[in-house]
Design a protein around this motif. Sequence first.
Motif, PDB file in Angstrom:
ATOM      1  N   ASN A 168       0.817  -1.209   0.000  1.00 36.52           N
ATOM      2  CA  ASN A 168       0.000   0.000   0.000  1.00 36.52           C
ATOM      3  C   ASN A 168       0.857   1.267   0.000  1.00 36.52           C
ATOM      4  N   SER A 169       2.045   1.178   0.558  1.00 35.91           N
ATOM      5  CA  SER A 169       2.914   2.349   0.610  1.00 35.91           C
ATOM      6  C   SER A 169       3.544   2.663  -0.737  1.00 35.91           C
ATOM      7  N   LEU A 170       3.479   1.741  -1.679  1.00 30.17           N
ATOM      8  CA  LEU A 170       4.083   1.951  -2.982  1.00 30.17           C
ATOM      9  C   LEU A 170       3.227   2.792  -3.922  1.00 30.17           C
ATOM     10  N   LEU A 171       1.963   3.024  -3.564  1.00 26.99           N
ATOM     11  CA  LEU A 171       1.067   3.752  -4.464  1.00 26.99           C
ATOM     12  C   LEU A 171       1.576   5.144  -4.809  1.00 26.99           C
ATOM     13  N   PRO A 172       1.997   5.974  -3.851  1.00 23.73           N
ATOM     14  CA  PRO A 172       2.514   7.298  -4.254  1.00 23.73           C
ATOM     15  C   PRO A 172       3.819   7.202  -5.036  1.00 23.73           C
ATOM     16  N   ILE A 173       4.628   6.166  -4.770  1.00 25.58           N
ATOM     17  CA  ILE A 173       5.863   5.993  -5.518  1.00 25.58           C
ATOM     18  C   ILE A 173       5.555   5.662  -6.974  1.00 25.58           C
ATOM     19  N   ILE A 174       4.484   4.901  -7.199  1.00 26.49           N
ATOM     20  CA  ILE A 174       4.074   4.586  -8.571  1.00 26.49           C
ATOM     21  C   ILE A 174       3.745   5.871  -9.320  1.00 26.49           C
ATOM     22  N   THR A 175       3.050   6.787  -8.635  1.00 32.24           N
ATOM     23  CA  THR A 175       2.757   8.075  -9.262  1.00 32.24           C
ATOM     24  C   THR A 175       4.030   8.812  -9.621  1.00 32.24           C
ATOM     25  N   MET A 176       5.005   8.810  -8.724  1.00 35.90           N
ATOM     26  CA  MET A 176       6.261   9.505  -8.983  1.00 35.90           C
ATOM     27  C   MET A 176       7.012   8.859 -10.143  1.00 35.90           C
ATOM     28  N   ILE A 177       6.966   7.532 -10.244  1.00 38.96           N
ATOM     29  CA  ILE A 177       7.640   6.852 -11.354  1.00 38.96           C
ATOM     30  C   ILE A 177       7.004   7.261 -12.674  1.00 38.96           C
ATOM     31  N   GLY A 178       5.667   7.328 -12.704  1.00 35.55           N
ATOM     32  CA  GLY A 178       4.995   7.758 -13.924  1.00 35.55           C
ATOM     33  C   GLY A 178       5.336   9.187 -14.297  1.00 35.55           C
ATOM     34  N   LEU A 179       5.470  10.047 -13.299  1.00 37.78           N
ATOM     35  CA  LEU A 179       5.790  11.447 -13.574  1.00 37.78           C
ATOM     36  C   LEU A 179       7.247  11.646 -13.965  1.00 37.78           C
ATOM     37  N   THR A 180       8.121  10.703 -13.602  1.00 37.11           N
ATOM     38  CA  THR A 180       9.527  10.844 -13.958  1.00 37.11           C
ATOM     39  C   THR A 180       9.813  10.374 -15.377  1.00 37.11           C
ATOM     40  N   LEU A 181       8.864   9.720 -16.035  1.00 38.84           N
ATOM     41  CA  LEU A 181       9.107   9.269 -17.408  1.00 38.84           C
ATOM     42  C   LEU A 181       9.396  10.433 -18.359  1.00 38.84           C
ATOM     43  N   PRO A 182       8.651  11.551 -18.284  1.00 36.67           N
ATOM     44  CA  PRO A 182       9.050  12.690 -19.125  1.00 36.67           C
ATOM     45  C   PRO A 182      10.455  13.191 -18.821  1.00 36.67           C
ATOM     46  N   VAL A 183      10.882  13.071 -17.553  1.00 36.24           N
ATOM     47  CA  VAL A 183      12.240  13.483 -17.204  1.00 36.24           C
ATOM     48  C   VAL A 183      13.257  12.567 -17.870  1.00 36.24           C
ATOM     49  N   VAL A 184      12.909  11.273 -17.970  1.00 32.54           N
ATOM     50  CA  VAL A 184      13.792  10.338 -18.649  1.00 32.54           C
ATOM     51  C   VAL A 184      13.980  10.740 -20.102  1.00 32.54           C
ATOM     52  N   VAL A 185      12.898  11.191 -20.743  1.00 30.38           N
ATOM     53  CA  VAL A 185      12.979  11.546 -22.154  1.00 30.38           C
ATOM     54  C   VAL A 185      13.666  12.887 -22.339  1.00 30.38           C
ATOM     55  N   SER A 186      13.237  13.890 -21.584  1.00 35.03           N
ATOM     56  CA  SER A 186      13.820  15.225 -21.746  1.00 35.03           C
ATOM     57  C   SER A 186      15.216  15.319 -21.159  1.00 35.03           C
ATOM     58  N   GLY A 187      15.511  14.394 -20.269  1.00 32.77           N
ATOM     59  CA  GLY A 187      16.834  14.406 -19.647  1.00 32.77           C
ATOM     60  C   GLY A 187      16.889  15.360 -18.475  1.00 32.77           C
ATOM     61  N   ALA A 188      17.774  15.068 -17.530  1.00 38.50           N
ATOM     62  CA  ALA A 188      18.009  16.009 -16.438  1.00 38.50           C
ATOM     63  C   ALA A 188      18.861  17.125 -17.014  1.00 38.50           C
ATOM     64  N   LEU A 189      18.183  18.163 -17.506  1.00 39.54           N
ATOM     65  CA  LEU A 189      18.844  19.201 -18.299  1.00 39.54           C
ATOM     66  C   LEU A 189      20.010  19.827 -17.550  1.00 39.54           C
ATOM     67  N   VAL A 190      19.804  20.145 -16.293  1.00 44.80           N
ATOM     68  CA  VAL A 190      20.848  20.817 -15.521  1.00 44.80           C
ATOM     69  C   VAL A 190      22.052  19.901 -15.334  1.00 44.80           C
ATOM     70  N   VAL A 191      21.800  18.667 -14.946  1.00 41.79           N
ATOM     71  CA  VAL A 191      22.893  17.730 -14.695  1.00 41.79           C
ATOM     72  C   VAL A 191      23.677  17.447 -15.974  1.00 41.79           C
ATOM     73  N   GLU A 192      22.961  17.232 -17.068  1.00 42.07           N
ATOM     74  CA  GLU A 192      23.647  16.966 -18.331  1.00 42.07           C
ATOM     75  C   GLU A 192      24.449  18.175 -18.794  1.00 42.07           C
ATOM     76  N   SER A 193      23.965  19.364 -18.501  1.00 39.04           N
ATOM     77  CA  SER A 193      24.701  20.566 -18.886  1.00 39.04           C
ATOM     78  C   SER A 193      25.955  20.738 -18.042  1.00 39.04           C
TER      79      SER A 193
END
Length: 315
Positions: free
Chosen positions: A234-259
């Motif tokens: 039951n505690s994994l439910l909010p983490i699942i939301t965060m994983i779904g929201l991080t998918l655009p970050v995977v595609v766009s890249g961590a712009l600051v870190v990569e720079s």
Amino acid sequence: MTKFTLRRLGQSVLVVLGVTIVVFVFTRLLPGGPARAILGPRATPAAIMAFDHANGYDKPLVAQYWVWLTHLVTGDVGYSYKQNQTVSSLIADRLPKTLLLVGAANLIALVVAVPLGLLQAVRRNRLTDYTVTGVAFVFYSMPLFWLSILLVIFFSIDLGMFPPQAPQGGFGDVLAHPSGLVLPVLTLTLVTVALFTRYTRSSAIETLTQDHVRTARAKGASTTIVVLRHVLRNSLLPIITMIGLTLPVVVSGALVVESVFNYPGMGLLFWNAAQTQDYPILLGTTVVVGVATALGSLLADLLYAVVDPRIRAAR
């Protein structure tokens, strides 16, 4: 489950279609139109007219959108005249590197953050909870560029353990020099652990107050059994939301870190395109990020339904 999946898939398709419309309209709102943005401010009216005719920009707006959409479906997201390459080839080269960077950081963060969050919930308002919370707040509130610079100063300049620049070249070259990935991955991992830990802790504390958890404890179940069998899922439910929201970050890249680390991923590609006003790359990347956002939301909903059947039944 099939009906639920098809319904969410249809909604995702509509969202992606809306993103393409917005991106297409933005290309037509550029000062001077796409031709002026691509050819530059010194382009002659004759050159702009020839460019518009060659690319179909002199056709009705609806016809232009249809042609652009058909090209997009086939994988043609534009052409970078400044790099003399198709945007799809640039994305195909950069995307695997960003997947490796952000994927590794998120995987390590999950392995570390979930046990820490559960430990905080079990030892709520104790020294362990206060210590982890304080460290998490420090990393969560620290800007990525500042954390990256601190890691470079400490591990690269002072200790000389890792190179200050990420490995260059293709995907194989990146894998051949894993030491160059340590600092970029560590930067993203520290921030992500701080975020995931807070969500896991809050969800676990709420779950510990549920009736089924109190019943399990009343039956004599140990704390380990209670946490693993009744709290963890039951505690994994909010983490699942965060994983779904991080998918655009995977595609766009961590712009600051990569720079900061000069890592040749999607984030650095977008950053360089913004500096050089390479609109085809900017718009192509925006479309890809929009698709990733819809896919991330769809993935989160499907994982929700898998983890908690009550959600699937309610929908």
